[in-house]
Design a protein around this motif. Structure first.
Motif, short mmCIF file in Angstrom:
data_model
loop_
_atom_site.label_atom_id
_atom_site.label_comp_id
_atom_site.label_asym_id
_atom_site.label_seq_id
_atom_site.Cartn_x
_atom_site.Cartn_y
_atom_site.Cartn_z
N GLY D 257 -10.06 -6.05 39.63
CA GLY D 257 -10.72 -6.00 40.94
C GLY D 257 -12.21 -6.26 40.87
N LEU D 258 -12.75 -6.37 39.64
CA LEU D 258 -14.19 -6.56 39.45
C LEU D 258 -14.48 -7.94 38.89
CD1 LEU D 258 -13.76 -3.42 39.53
CD2 LEU D 258 -15.71 -3.24 37.98
N SER D 259 -15.64 -8.47 39.24
CA SER D 259 -16.06 -9.72 38.64
C SER D 259 -16.21 -9.52 37.14
CB SER D 259 -17.38 -10.19 39.27
OG SER D 259 -18.38 -9.21 39.08
N ASP D 260 -15.81 -10.54 36.37
CA ASP D 260 -15.83 -10.39 34.91
C ASP D 260 -16.90 -11.25 34.26
OD1 ASP D 260 -14.83 -12.94 35.00
OD2 ASP D 260 -12.96 -12.49 33.96
N GLY D 261 -17.79 -11.81 35.06
CA GLY D 261 -18.87 -12.59 34.48
C GLY D 261 -18.56 -14.08 34.43
N ASN D 262 -17.30 -14.44 34.66
CA ASN D 262 -16.94 -15.85 34.68
C ASN D 262 -16.97 -16.37 36.12
OD1 ASN D 262 -16.04 -16.50 31.81
ND2 ASN D 262 -14.97 -14.57 32.23
N GLU D 263 -16.76 -17.65 36.24
CA GLU D 263 -16.80 -18.30 37.54
C GLU D 263 -15.70 -17.74 38.46
OE1 GLU D 263 -17.56 -22.93 38.67
OE2 GLU D 263 -15.66 -22.47 37.66
N LEU D 264 -16.10 -17.38 39.67
CA LEU D 264 -15.10 -16.99 40.67
C LEU D 264 -14.42 -18.24 41.19
CD1 LEU D 264 -13.88 -14.77 42.60
CD2 LEU D 264 -15.68 -15.41 44.20
N VAL D 265 -13.09 -18.25 41.13
CA VAL D 265 -12.33 -19.41 41.62
C VAL D 265 -11.31 -18.91 42.64
CG1 VAL D 265 -10.86 -21.36 41.01
CG2 VAL D 265 -12.57 -20.53 39.37
N VAL D 266 -11.46 -19.34 43.87
CA VAL D 266 -10.54 -18.89 44.92
C VAL D 266 -10.11 -20.11 45.73
CG1 VAL D 266 -12.52 -18.29 46.42
CG2 VAL D 266 -10.26 -17.34 46.91
N ARG D 267 -8.86 -20.12 46.10
CA ARG D 267 -8.32 -21.20 46.92
C ARG D 267 -7.66 -20.63 48.18
NH1 ARG D 267 -7.62 -22.96 41.94
NH2 ARG D 267 -5.80 -21.61 41.76
N ALA D 268 -7.86 -21.34 49.28
CA ALA D 268 -7.25 -20.94 50.56
C ALA D 268 -6.40 -22.09 51.09
CB ALA D 268 -8.33 -20.59 51.58
N ALA D 269 -5.17 -21.76 51.45
CA ALA D 269 -4.27 -22.77 52.01
C ALA D 269 -4.39 -22.78 53.53
CB ALA D 269 -2.83 -22.46 51.60
N PHE D 270 -4.71 -23.94 54.08
CA PHE D 270 -4.77 -24.10 55.54
C PHE D 270 -3.50 -24.79 56.01
CE2 PHE D 270 -9.09 -23.06 56.99
CZ PHE D 270 -9.74 -22.88 55.77
N LYS D 271 -2.89 -24.24 57.03
CA LYS D 271 -1.75 -24.91 57.63
C LYS D 271 -2.23 -26.15 58.38
CE LYS D 271 -1.67 -22.41 62.08
NZ LYS D 271 -0.91 -21.46 62.93
#
Lengths: 324, 324, 324, 324
Positions: D257-271
């Motif tokens: 649940g915490l940032s680990d110092g690496n790049e945050l990578v998040v993807r969102a799917a749009f309908k």
């Protein structure tokens, strides 16, 4: 924090001399008719102009920025905006660096690193209570119609006789001084059981909002501080019937944090307006000396006068939030 | 709602005669040494046994249910539990249906459809303040060490002379009665700028918690209700230097909702204990008649006595939540 | 933050190898019958022991610490406690300073200045989901009885055929490895209109809770990521009648953030258990070198297996919070 | 609920065809320079006009309604307002009673008793994301400058090759159809330890906001759903040094649940945009029959295009709220 409430949720913004004061209210049921006229009464009660209140004049007609369609609430956030018009910032320019005693100037400057808007108290101004009063009008619209609000100046300058209030104001004005006052709000018709034990007690919630009103320094329910001077045998409110009617109402309508079916009685103590016409000896940050300060601007002689509408609004907002 | 706080976040549970009273505290920094001894002082101040307080005895030693490792806080939620031991529920059995005046029995029964735990007031009991006091101990641990707390009974039964308090308690006890009181808490060393304008004013937050304490009916800061009887020229606190020191402290350390660098002064009015030894005429739901009620159980003659520790804890919790 | 919810409000505490794991639930209506048996089914589904799950055995019988009287909820906060029994902390001692890859050890140590409880992951442990599952049981009790929950492993190790799951587990076990999985939860019977536009959309609330579950790395509703690969003409769900029934359910039961009267369909992707039996080359803070690490302790081969009960609980909690 | 955040607190209001869309942001530090130009870039990215987006044109220049003084934030609530200009409500009049499939019309009508503003989707409209993007600009201003945001369309209509996106848009437009897409946001430079275990995990908070964005149906971090198809030995990210650098980043920058110092990578799917130019067979509440509906108005062919700026804003807002 600029937000309050769990069910009737308000968010506040604005400054005394900024573009506007506004409030967004989330949790307003759909289908409630609202027009500017609905606000006129309470806003007028809060309005400047009465003897003992500042000569600043604002139109104080709410603009519906969101949440209203065809004159009815939609269920979406209701945004009410009051543009600032009658602004005379130059009145305040002279006091820069010479903090007004018992105003927020000094602490605001410290807290916000000198970036706070100093004009007329900025965000700390009593001007923002226009938005609270407007939110209170909406709150009263969504409370059961059976609720009755009666709010009055219970004391002015230590005097409880309304016939003498004008004289007190005249005297204070003549002496370049100000007076404090006590506002009492009574709400009839609250069903038994509103509020929660502990942190959302009806008293906690009402007091939370009342102490957000500038100049309020004390809040009490029912007998309040007088209760501390009573015996249990005097103070207890004997129950008379199955509905919970009590022979007396020393509790002020709240027991165990919950409404008990009797009239809610709450009083708020307003300090005297800190802005007075007399010179005051206080520290001048610019010169580094204690020097006489003349506070310009237009100010209330007794903030409790317009405080009455604000207290009623605060109580209504808290009730709208806790209603069941 | 059983939770309070944005940064120092507490959640409360328990009943007077249930298995335990507990509190979970989130937002406690890691690395703080905590042992049961740290709690002994404040819990003893709240503890039953002093003249004028109930004869109920609880060990009141906190159990660390979570958040402590090797005697140090971990940064995870800290859970403190107080098992209930000295429970005599039969004392209360007789009053079922015969609601005690000025107690929460009647409204709790209504609000919770009769499912509330009636033993000793259930969740509405003052017993839960043991968890508040414990949370207050933790709060004081994480506040700057420079803060000083001084809490006292400012009034008992209308008398402000501590030398007469014992006499007042003896008289009330002898007459099967109870007395109210006023607790004053002073906190020195709060830096300027704690609190927020409007809804999280220092006063709003402190008052919110104080009105969650059973029996509190009034809260005031600085001159409080007396301020309402003063002139502005009397009440204003002239600033003396760049640090914000004021010549007087009528504001009680809060201006514009923010701490102003002066001593925080807050007073809470406690009503007299509603449980008294005398018979009281009140409605009996079982018989449908107003009848004399004898309240059994063990009760304080003056709840303000143990209220002092609770008030101090509430102030500490609010400060820990607002600290910067 | 250890709390979630506006109406069904939970607060969580505990560690893997601390005294207990617990949850306080505020907002539970009074009068709901609860016994340990009510929890047995869901707790057993989450329970260790199935093929592919850790061999740690906990009795996992909830203790009612508050909020229950005569077997019925009282309306006061409900506190449920699970004492930790089968603790073998020594399994973890060897890894001190040698952080397990893809575990929270490293970031917890950094975040909490080394004061976090390292035993079994401390507060970050999947052990805490026992409390979530228990809260989910309560949530389902207060949801309308017409709601139906159907939760299943939709994929394991990339395979969607349940008949092959045992084989996948055996293979992974034999190779000292672990596998990921996808859990799908379907809820029938949700009335139209639960949720709010924007920040309390049904999807926001459910996803918020699901991403609080250790090992969940993806959440989707209805067609989810597949929707991103569809045309509008394929994806749109034509409305068939006044009740809002749709010919297809690509939306997964949520439109505009609100339930649309169709079945809620949500899927959560679980990463493979980071604890594997094989040695892993990773940084040893003690030696300052990248060295092989053998992770001891007892671990799931596929956390999604017990994740199914947790996902269902999380969905139930979110629904109980948003119910109207 | 129209509010989000504990430290960077936003409150939203407005409708597609109402007077304005606005957002109040509380918790903005004082002294930050802000001008309309600062918003131009992100607002332009969100702006209508690009191929595949609606032809509606709004000036989209924020008005500073509160919280700014001499071009610098004051520490008081910052209110940003976007008046609605280019409104053609008549386009929508024809569809009254004939609910657009996969739009919120039907559920909004049910939920708000028919009082919702139906014009252009009212409060449910994507138009409100202009305020989210503006809040995101402010969020990025207060995040450490070392943070870098890189957001892109990772997929359109199932195709991951950006060179083909124009063709996909042209085809869909020609066929009167729409396409879905996936937006990926990468944030570099987040220090280790942002977020909280469980309910305020970085993933929970980011996903909460992303699922508040209209049309988002899936959210994943790092390998996301692909992680569910991997073995632990593949998915684990071995730690390489004392700083927590990992050899791979399957976790997408979040562990426990915490940032680990690496790049945050998040993807969102749009309908795919539900409004398409083709006739759709769907229930007409006015006639009580399933009939062809032609959706008028101006619409995006691929909402993910302007969704990119919104996703980046949502991630920035969540980070600003969780920053330490």
């Amino acid at each position: 924090m600029n937000r309050f409430g769990e069910h009737f949720r308000i968010a506040l913004w604005g400054e005394s001399h900024g573009p506007q004061v506004g409030v967004a209210i989330d949790g307003v049921p759909p289908g409630i008719a609202l027009s500017a006229e609905d606000f006129a009464g309470d806003l007028a009660r809060r309005q400047a102009g009465a003897p003992g209140t500042t000569s600043r004049r604002e139109a104080d007609v709410p603009q519906f920025a969101a949440g209203l369609y065809n004159g009815l609430t939609t269920g979406a956030p209701l945004a009410l905006v009051f543009p600032n018009g009658d602004v005379r910032s130059q009145d305040y320019a002279a006091t820069a660096g010479h903090d007004r005693p018992s105003h927020a100037d000094r602490v605001a400057q410290e807290r916000f690193g000198g970036f706070n808007d100093p004009r007329g108290g900025g965000h700390f101004s009593g001007r923002l209570t226009v938005a609270l009063v407007a939110a209170g009008v909406v709150a009263k619209k969504i409370l059961p119609e059976t609720l009755t609000f009666a709010t009055r100046i219970a004391e002015m300058g230590g005097c409880a006789d309304p016939l003498r209030f004008d004289e007190i104001l005249r005297e204070a004005t003549a002496e370049g001084d100000s007076v404090g006052g006590v506002v009492e709000c009574r709400v009839g018709g609250i069903p038994m059981g509103w509020g929660e034990p502990f942190f959302d007690s009806l008293e906690s919630r009402v007091a939370h909002l009342l102490f957000a009103v500038p100049a309020v320094k004390g809040v009490e329910f029912g007998s309040g501080f007088a209760a501390a001077r009573m015996r249990g045998s005097q103070h207890n409110d004997p129950i008379l019937d199955a509905a919970g009617t009590t022979a007396s109402n020393h509790a002020g309508g709240v027991v165990g944090g919950l409404s008990d079916g009797n009239e809610l009685v709450v009083r708020a103590a307003f300090k005297p307006t800190p802005s007075i016409a007399r010179p005051q000896m206080t520290f001048n940050r610019t010169t580094g000396r204690v020097e006489p300060l003349i506070v310009g601007g237009r100010h209330d002689v007794c903030v409790a006068l317009r405080g009455a509408a604000v207290v009623e609004a605060a109580v209504a907002i808290a009730l709208a939030d806790l209603r069941r």
